[in-house]
Write an enzyme that holds these catalytic residues in place. Structure first.
Site, PDB file in Angstrom:
ATOM      1  N   HIS A 199      -0.136  12.571  40.660  1.00 37.53           N
ATOM      2  CA  HIS A 199       0.749  11.447  40.376  1.00 37.53           C
ATOM      3  C   HIS A 199       0.005  10.391  39.572  1.00 37.53           C
ATOM      4  O   HIS A 199      -1.153  10.086  39.859  1.00 37.53           O
ATOM      5  CB  HIS A 199       1.260  10.847  41.699  1.00 37.53           C
ATOM      6  CG  HIS A 199       2.190   9.682  41.519  1.00 37.53           C
ATOM      7  ND1 HIS A 199       1.873   8.404  41.904  1.00 37.53           N
ATOM      8  CD2 HIS A 199       3.443   9.611  40.989  1.00 37.53           C
ATOM      9  CE1 HIS A 199       2.876   7.589  41.631  1.00 37.53           C
ATOM     10  NE2 HIS A 199       3.838   8.298  41.077  1.00 37.53           N
ATOM     11  N   SER A 200       0.663   9.879  38.529  1.00 34.39           N
ATOM     12  CA  SER A 200       0.159   8.747  37.767  1.00 34.39           C
ATOM     13  C   SER A 200      -1.236   9.024  37.192  1.00 34.39           C
ATOM     14  O   SER A 200      -1.455  10.045  36.544  1.00 34.39           O
ATOM     15  CB  SER A 200       0.163   7.505  38.667  1.00 34.39           C
ATOM     16  OG  SER A 200      -0.109   6.339  37.932  1.00 34.39           O
ATOM     17  N   LEU A 201      -2.201   8.120  37.441  1.00 40.11           N
ATOM     18  CA  LEU A 201      -3.554   8.287  36.901  1.00 40.11           C
ATOM     19  C   LEU A 201      -4.239   9.536  37.438  1.00 40.11           C
ATOM     20  O   LEU A 201      -5.128  10.088  36.783  1.00 40.11           O
ATOM     21  CB  LEU A 201      -4.394   7.044  37.236  1.00 40.11           C
ATOM     22  CG  LEU A 201      -5.831   7.013  36.718  1.00 40.11           C
ATOM     23  CD1 LEU A 201      -5.853   6.966  35.197  1.00 40.11           C
ATOM     24  CD2 LEU A 201      -6.596   5.839  37.305  1.00 40.11           C
ATOM     25  N   CYS A 203      -3.142  12.425  37.412  1.00 40.58           N
ATOM     26  CA  CYS A 203      -2.930  13.514  36.448  1.00 40.58           C
ATOM     27  C   CYS A 203      -4.042  13.537  35.407  1.00 40.58           C
ATOM     28  O   CYS A 203      -4.540  14.605  35.040  1.00 40.58           O
ATOM     29  CB  CYS A 203      -1.582  13.336  35.751  1.00 40.58           C
ATOM     30  SG  CYS A 203      -0.159  13.320  36.846  1.00 40.58           S
TER      31      CYS A 203
END
Length: 529
Positions: A199-201, A203
């Site tokens: 999720h988010s950063l 990734c």
């Protein structure tokens, strides 16, 4: 009561073997018991819960948990320092949601998918309390929230702390995998698979771990580019001589470094970055595309996932996002430029009956345009743009409201009707304006055109569907459907953290992870997905 047992918030009264009651000691429960007893009701009948020995259903020898054939590591993004343990709660929500989907659609499969949280942020020291010490006291709550969330992005872009974040996540992934295999020794023997949901950063960090990307490599590429530019321009004899000496010195230094690394490799075997092969990499609400674009990755011509993530590292890359998520970006236009004009694949609703398989869903324009009616044969070939040189079209906003469907033309209705009619148009849009006989002949004609050498690369039918020659091997961008009464402004605030409990996402994840099991002769009752 013959016997009474006092607990922290309850007490138990034992009257006989068959008469055991549990009572709450909360103030409201005590008041309710007092009132009902004065009205003539017994204590047990007023607010007591009867306890029974044994089990509701008798166990059998065949009752055992299903074998885990697939584990999913759930990696969090920014903000974990602000709310420690949040990823554990979010993973629990995703696990519970997946259980509901498994019971409904995959109940007759003997395998099982397990979701495991990966909490990598709390163990890092980074700068200690230096940032907190330089934070002003005014509006302290807001500043602390930013320091605990958005500061992670600055840490990751810092050359000083980036490696600490990467190693923290890498070590935690390997530790959890080793621990799981120790407790489940048959997992590796029976070919268990591993997927990652980031999720988010998270990734971006997971991607860099899998690919081994490092800013130093980018710096070396820039230096090499500068050297090539120097060779092309005019130089004096003295400059040429010094440049040759510099080139020879760099070559000697590179040879010495390779010999030194060879000696180290012969004495100490370097372990792999990850102890497992990643089957599926699910990016959820991901800014990965922005990071890749800023690193210089540009669209190519192959249409292969290998352009950004080689299949030898990860078998399948999937990018999931909500239309109004301000942090999420698309990955497909980084592989083929003209996919910026093609809408992402719509994720099926959880309760959709007989959904069309994702691999059979045809790509469609974000904003279909009318084909010219008076164009000669000679002009038609020259006016059609190519996949790599065509200008980006004016893009339609994701999830247009239902009222716009009535205003749209027949040509554009197939791609605009996302919520209610998108699936019907994707199945029947090509032959909806023809008779059955003419539709059959038209379909055969389209197939012949698609296989003929020299056909236009981006020809599209009147229904808005594409028939490109250069297309992706498989789709990567998948978009959640907007609710019919959903506010976009409110969704822009909440959508980035609303993926965990979505039944649509749970069904989507399990569909790809159970894909091989569904291809067996004994399929589940979700063959269509």
């Amino acid at each position: 009561a013959i016997h009474s047992l006092k607990l922290s918030r309850n007490h138990v009264d034992w009257h006989s073997v068959d008469e055991v009651y549990l009572y709450s000691d909360a103030t409201t429960s005590k008041i309710a018991r007092t009132v009902t007893q004065k009205l003539g009701f017994s204590k047990a009948s007023s607010s007591g819960t009867r306890l029974h020995r044994g089990y509701v259903e008798e166990a059998t020898l065949e009752d055992k948990p299903p074998q885990t054939s697939h584990i999913v590591f759930v990696v969090h993004g920014i903000g974990q320092k602000m709310d420690q343990g949040r990823i554990i709660k979010n993973t629990a929500m995703m696990r519970d949601t997946a259980r509901k989907v498994e019971e409904k659609y995959f109940s007759n499969l003997a395998t099982h998918v397990e979701f495991l949280p990966v909490e990598w942020r709390s163990k890092l020291t980074l700068d200690g309390d230096t940032v907190d010490s330089i934070t002003p006291d005014k509006v302290r709550g807001l500043r602390d929230m930013l320091n605990s969330s958005a500061m992670d992005i600055m840490y990751y872009t810092s050359p000083l702390y980036r490696d600490e974040l990467v190693k923290g996540l890498q070590q935690e992934l390997n530790r959890l995998y080793t621990l799981f295999c120790c407790r489940n020794p048959e997992f590796e023997e029976k070919g268990g698979k591993v997927s990652i949901v980031s999720h988010s950063l998270g990734c971006v960090i997971t991607y860099d771990i899998m690919t081994g990307w490092n800013p130093v490599r980018l710096y070396e590429q820039l230096l090499q580019k500068e050297e090539e530019e120097l060779e092309d321009r005019w130089m004096s004899y003295e400059e040429q001589r010094l440049l040759e000496e510099l080139y020879i010195t760099k070559q000697r230094l590179k040879d010495i470094e390779e010999r030194l690394h060879g000696l180290k490799a012969s004495t100490i075997s370097k372990p792999p970055v990850l102890k497992f092969k990643v089957e599926n990499f699910f990016c959820v609400g991901s800014p990965l595309a922005v990071f890749l674009a800023l690193r210089g990755i540009r669209p190519g011509n192959s249409g292969s996932q290998d352009h950004i993530l080689p299949r030898t590292i990860c078998n399948r890359l999937l990018n999931i996002f909500h239309p109004t998520d301000p942090v999420a970006y698309r990955l497909e236009p980084l592989i083929l430029k003209h996919y910026s004009n093609i809408s992402p694949v719509q994720i099926h609703w959880y309760n959709t009956a007989n959904p069309l398989p994702y691999e059979h869903m045809k790509p469609s324009f974000l904003n279909p345009t009318k084909e010219p009616t008076s164009v000669t044969d000679g002009e038609s070939g020259s006016t059609v743009p190519s996949p790599t040189t065509s200008p980006v079209m004016v893009r339609r906003h994701y999830g247009e409201s239902i009222t716009n469907i009535g205003k749209a033309s027949i040509l554009g209705a197939a791609s605009i009707g996302k919520g209610l009619g998108g699936m019907l148009f994707s199945r029947f849009g090509r032959s909806s304006t023809t008779t059955p006989e003419a539709g059959k002949e038209g379909a055969e004609g389209d197939e012949k055109k698609a296989t003929t050498v020299g056909t236009p690369p981006l020809s599209h039918s009147s229904s808005g569907f594409l028939e490109p020659i250069v297309e992706l091997e498989h789709r990567i961008d998948f978009e959640l459907r907007e609710g019919l009464v959903e506010s976009r402004y409110w969704s822009a605030v909440t959508s980035h953290t609303a993926y965990w409990s979505s039944l649509d996402i749970a069904l989507f994840l399990l569909t790809f992870m159970y894909k091989h099991d569904q291809e067996d002769p004994d399929k589940s009752n979700l063959d269509a997905v």
